[in-house]
Design a protein around this motif. Structure first.
Motif: not given
Length: 181
Positions: A109, A149, A151, A169, A173
């Motif tokens: 994280t 994020d 992962y 990502n 996003r």
């Protein structure tokens, strides 16, 4: 001649049936009760025979030869990586996990506001992902585009792979925001 044909067909059927039963037994779980789990590292360039030998040496499969034949039969292409394999799994399950590249992974994280150096420290010291040593230096040019994020990454992930994953990502996003990295 018809009698000879029937006898030959019966023998052939018997041999095939015996081979199927034998392969089923040999491809069964090595140890259904204890189910020891081991990490197995598949190195780039390993053949199916090498992989079967390694699993046999680790006592995770019953038959090296039967496993090799099974890998060949399903035309499994095994990617390099670290796999968690249990002796409680049937050889067909193990082969399927190898063929589908079900690597050992780690959930990481990345917290919003972390700099590249914070990310590297977390990944190397806490998560023990040694493949990302040097992340801070390589990622410095990408700061602001590395999306925070959670992962799921293979434990052998490299710095370049992680940067690509985080940038992809970010792009996904922020597509609607018209931000171009």
């Amino acid at each position: 001649t018809m009698r000879l044909f029937k006898v030959s067909a019966a023998w052939l059927f018997g041999i095939i049936l015996a081979l199927v039963v034998l392969m089923t037994v040999l491809l069964g779980a090595k140890d259904q009760s204890a189910g020891q789990t081991k990490e197995v590292v598949v190195i780039s360039g390993m053949t199916r025979a090498d992989i079967a030998k390694k699993l046999s040496e680790e006592e995770l499969i019953k038959s090296q030869f039967a496993f090799f034949l099974y890998l060949k039969m399903i035309q499994a292409k095994v990617l390099p990586g670290t796999y968690e394999i249990s002796s409680a799994d049937a050889a067909s399950v193990i082969a399927d996990n190898l063929a589908r590249a079900k690597f050992k992974t780690a959930d990481v994280t990345i917290i919003e506001g972390w700099r590249a150096s914070d990310i590297e420290t977390y990944l190397v010291e806490e998560k023990k992902l040694t493949g990302v040593i040097g992340f801070a230096a390589k990622a410095a040019a990408n700061e602001g585009y590395l999306f925070p994020d959670t992962y799921e990454v293979k434990i052998e992930i490299t710095t370049d792979e992680l940067i690509e994953l985080m940038r992809d990502n970010f792009k996904e996003r922020t597509t609607d925001l018209a931000i171009t990295p």
